[in-house]
Design an enzyme around this catalytic site. Structure first.
Site, PDB file in Angstrom:
ATOM      1  N   LYS A 227       0.793  -1.224   0.000  1.00 34.24           N
ATOM      2  CA  LYS A 227       0.000   0.000   0.000  1.00 34.24           C
ATOM      3  C   LYS A 227       0.829   1.280   0.000  1.00 34.24           C
ATOM      4  CE  LYS A 227      -0.777   0.863   4.948  1.00 34.24           C
ATOM      5  NZ  LYS A 227      -0.414  -0.339   5.697  1.00 34.24           N
TER       6      LYS A 227
ATOM      7  N   HIS B 123       1.188  -5.285  14.429  1.00 34.38           N
ATOM      8  CA  HIS B 123       1.799  -4.116  13.780  1.00 34.38           C
ATOM      9  C   HIS B 123       1.928  -3.057  14.866  1.00 34.38           C
ATOM     10  CE1 HIS B 123       2.823  -0.902  11.131  1.00 34.38           C
ATOM     11  NE2 HIS B 123       2.529  -1.548  10.029  1.00 34.38           N
TER      12      HIS B 123
ATOM     13  N   SER C 117       2.748   2.552  12.231  1.00 35.00           N
ATOM     14  CA  SER C 117       3.649   2.951  11.162  1.00 35.00           C
ATOM     15  C   SER C 117       4.486   4.140  11.615  1.00 35.00           C
ATOM     16  CB  SER C 117       2.841   3.302   9.914  1.00 35.00           C
ATOM     17  OG  SER C 117       3.684   3.324   8.788  1.00 35.00           O
TER      18      SER C 117
ATOM     19  N   GLY D  27       6.308  -1.118  10.342  1.00 30.99           N
ATOM     20  CA  GLY D  27       6.677  -0.110  11.328  1.00 30.99           C
ATOM     21  C   GLY D  27       8.167   0.206  11.368  1.00 30.99           C
TER      22      GLY D  27
ATOM     23  N   GLU E 102       6.313  -7.480   7.592  1.00 30.15           N
ATOM     24  CA  GLU E 102       5.611  -6.780   6.508  1.00 30.15           C
ATOM     25  C   GLU E 102       6.112  -5.347   6.389  1.00 30.15           C
ATOM     26  OE1 GLU E 102       1.638  -6.913   7.974  1.00 30.15           O
ATOM     27  OE2 GLU E 102       1.391  -9.054   7.631  1.00 30.15           O
TER      28      GLU E 102
ATOM     29  N   GLY F  17       6.980  -1.780   5.024  1.00 30.76           N
ATOM     30  CA  GLY F  17       6.435  -0.976   3.933  1.00 30.76           C
ATOM     31  C   GLY F  17       7.347   0.206   3.671  1.00 30.76           C
ATOM     32  N   ARG F  18       7.164   1.239   4.478  1.00 30.46           N
ATOM     33  CA  ARG F  18       7.935   2.477   4.338  1.00 30.46           C
ATOM     34  C   ARG F  18       9.444   2.202   4.240  1.00 30.46           C
ATOM     35  NH1 ARG F  18       6.532   6.885   6.904  1.00 30.46           N
ATOM     36  NH2 ARG F  18       4.896   5.868   8.085  1.00 30.46           N
TER      37      ARG F  18
ATOM     38  N   PHE G  47      -1.703  12.415   5.399  1.00 25.70           N
ATOM     39  CA  PHE G  47      -1.985  11.040   5.821  1.00 25.70           C
ATOM     40  C   PHE G  47      -0.853  10.410   6.618  1.00 25.70           C
ATOM     41  CE2 PHE G  47      -4.600  11.330   1.845  1.00 25.70           C
ATOM     42  CZ  PHE G  47      -5.810  11.381   2.504  1.00 25.70           C
ATOM     43  N   ASP G  48       0.351  10.912   6.451  1.00 25.77           N
ATOM     44  CA  ASP G  48       1.488  10.243   7.075  1.00 25.77           C
ATOM     45  C   ASP G  48       2.264  11.176   8.008  1.00 25.77           C
ATOM     46  OD1 ASP G  48       3.011   7.926   7.455  1.00 25.77           O
ATOM     47  OD2 ASP G  48       4.485   8.526   5.945  1.00 25.77           O
TER      48      ASP G  48
ATOM     49  N   TYR H 167       3.897   6.459   1.074  1.00 32.78           N
ATOM     50  CA  TYR H 167       2.607   7.104   1.352  1.00 32.78           C
ATOM     51  C   TYR H 167       2.523   8.490   0.708  1.00 32.78           C
ATOM     52  CZ  TYR H 167       2.589   3.309   4.728  1.00 32.78           C
ATOM     53  OH  TYR H 167       2.672   2.073   5.306  1.00 32.78           O
TER      54      TYR H 167
HETATM   55  C1  LIG Z   1       0.541  -0.352   6.543  1.00 33.39           C
HETATM   56  C2  LIG Z   1       0.815  -1.757   6.922  1.00 33.39           C
HETATM   57  C3  LIG Z   1       2.108  -2.277   6.827  1.00 33.39           C
HETATM   58  C4  LIG Z   1       3.308  -1.431   6.454  1.00 33.39           C
HETATM   59  O1  LIG Z   1       3.594  -0.558   7.474  1.00 33.39           O
HETATM   60  P1  LIG Z   1       4.944   0.337   7.470  1.00 33.39           P
HETATM   61  O2  LIG Z   1       4.836   1.135   8.699  1.00 33.39           O
HETATM   62  O3  LIG Z   1       4.903   1.150   6.215  1.00 33.39           O
HETATM   63  O4  LIG Z   1       6.101  -0.601   7.508  1.00 33.39           O
HETATM   64  C5  LIG Z   1       2.303  -3.608   7.147  1.00 33.39           C
HETATM   65  N1  LIG Z   1       1.270  -4.407   7.528  1.00 33.39           N
HETATM   66  C6  LIG Z   1       0.007  -3.942   7.614  1.00 33.39           C
HETATM   67  C7  LIG Z   1      -1.071  -4.869   8.027  1.00 33.39           C
HETATM   68  C8  LIG Z   1      -0.260  -2.600   7.333  1.00 33.39           C
HETATM   69  O5  LIG Z   1      -1.518  -2.144   7.453  1.00 33.39           O
END
Ligand SMILES: *Cc1c(COP(=O)(O)O)cnc(C)c1O
Length: 447
Positions: free
Chosen positions: A100, A228, A231, A268, A298, A300-301, A348-349, A415
């Site tokens: 995402k 989680h 973030s 995170g 997982e 992301g950022r 948003f972030d 984001y």
């Molecule tokens: C948004 C999200 C992530 C990614 O989070 P980051 O803080 O960008 O690493 C991972 N898992 C789930 C379920 C999320 O909603």
């Protein structure tokens, strides 16, 4: 003589040391490639002649940076690794990167080639990853509150792994995908995160035993626990607490009769604190979970934030008369991108992107502005007609900037464009120029 400096500096393993030396060398190369890409795009634009929108904001993405972040992850969290199904037959695991926060097709293609998995939250995200040729078992549908028709879509496409955190979700899965491999998401202390997620998702710890009993009655297959910590987490100890909580839930599950095999330590991770998190998370995982338990994350950022630089055009300027009269000239600068566009990360972030001068008159200044030039005060605005569209209410930049100059912003990969809107008719397409500052990434992309 006692090695004082060594005793106070963080202890790096030989792998960590080698990695950070090679990273520093490649970053120099990356900077010159990014500078070149920025300049050559702008040199091809004649603002007096170009078609409407020819001077639109654009990104330069360094796919080599994504590759470096992947290697950095592997050095720091070796246990939380891509997994190709050697140790277990049921659910082969990977390091699922959260889709995402950046859906750039080239980024996703590189990640797929690097062998990461993908954390998807919707039908569209799942489809985008399947269309890349990624096998369904490398996808986790990590949204604990799913649309029923999307659950059917997941079932039809054999995306088995999915999260839940409430009884209604269990009945939904029972109805539409009784063979799914379920992961119980627990809530965490996310009070020190930039974006809190546990207000919305995660089973409170006093509800997990009941949920596991219900899943068992429904004859559903629960395979693990996820969390989680929020973030943009700023508190590595939140990971440790969450790992301990997950251990309790593993034990509860054993009482119900489940033999859980997987721990998902969520997202995170920051680009500036991975080492600190790893130093606490790695040992906590090893302490509470035997090697037979597969551990995935997982992020992301972490993967994308530093890989994207955006360049924006100064479309208008207004002099602030009161400041001028007080002898301290200050200006309002209007850019062709703003919070309704790629600067949606401000809303948003909770980010504060920092403007820098890219081009003033005929001169380019990427990464190289003289420190002693005189500073002028600006507020920086986006192009839409809304007053909320403000990128910076006050900042100081060298030079007196003019219409036609360019600014750039680093660290715009997470984001940002994924949550941009087309409000007011701006932001129709997001131009991305790619550079690849790592030979390893280049070879993968060509394979
Ligand atoms: C948004 C999200 C992530 C990614 O989070 P980051 O803080 O960008 O690493 C991972 N898992 C789930 C379920 C999320 O909603």
């Amino acid at each position: 003589m006692a090695p004082v400096a060594l005793a106070t500096s963080p202890k790096l393993s030989p792998q960590q040391r080698r990695f950070s030396q090679s990273k520093a060398a490649h970053e120099v190369l990356a900077q010159s490639m990014i500078a070149h890409a920025l300049q050559s795009h702008i040199e091809n634009i004649d603002p007096d002649q170009c078609e409407a929108g020819g001077e639109d904001a654009f990104f330069v993405a360094d796919l080599g940076e994504i590759y470096r972040q992947h290697m950095r992850w592997k050095v720091n969290l070796p246990r939380i690794e891509p997994f190709y199904g050697i140790h277990s037959r049921d659910v082969p695991l990977t390091l699922p990167v959260a889709v995402k926060c950046n859906q750039d097709p080239a980024v996703l293609r590189l990640l797929a080639k690097l062998g990461t998995g993908f954390d998807c939250a919707s039908k569209t995200e799942i489809k985008q990853i399947l269309d890349l040729g990624v096998e369904p078992h490398r996808i986790i549908y990590a949204n604990p509150c799913k649309t029923a028709s999307y659950v059917r879509y997941a079932a039809d496409n054999n995306i088995r792994m999915m999260t839940f955190d409430n009884p209604e979700e269990l009945y939904k899965v029972k109805k539409f995908f009784p063979d799914a491999s379920l992961v119980l998401r627990i809530s965490t202390d996310d009070s020190k995160a930039l974006c809190r997620l546990s207000l919305k998702y995660g089973a409170p710890l006093d509800s997990t035993a009941d949920l596991l009993r219900l899943a068992n009655e429904l004859e559903l297959n629960v395979i693990g626990v996820s969390f989680h910590v929020g973030s943009g987490s700023t508190d590595p100890s939140a990971f440790v607490t969450a790992v301990k909580d997950a251990r309790k839930v593993f034990d509860e599950a054993a009482e119900v009769g489940y033999d859980l095999r997987m721990l998902d330590v969520g997202g995170g991770y920051g680009t500036d604190n991975l080492e600190q998190i790893a130093a606490m998370l790695g040992p906590a995982v090893d302490r509470y979970f035997p090697p037979s338990i597969r551990v995935i994350a997982e992020p992301g950022r972490y993967y994308v934030e530093t890989a994207f630089t955006i360049a924006t055009h100064v479309i208008a300027r207004r002099t602030v008369q009161e400041d001028m009269m007080a002898g301290q000239p200050s200006y309002m600068l209007y850019l062709n991108d703003g919070v309704y566009g790629n600067f949606s990360n401000i809303i948003f972030d909770h980010q504060h992107p920092v403007p820098r001068v890219l081009k003033h008159g005929p001169n380019y200044y990427y990464n190289s502005l003289a420190k002693d030039s005189q500073l002028t005060r600006y507020s920086v605005w986006g192009p839409t007609c809304d007053g909320i569209d403000c990128i910076s209410s006050s900042c100081f930049l060298p030079e007196v900037l003019e219409v036609g100059d360019w600014l750039y912003f680093n660290n715009m990969g997470a984001y940002s464009k994924c949550s941009a809107t087309k409000f007011n008719g701006f932001n129709d397409d997001h131009r991305v120029m790619y550079v690849v500052s790592e030979a390893g990434a280049q070879a993968l992309l060509e394979s």
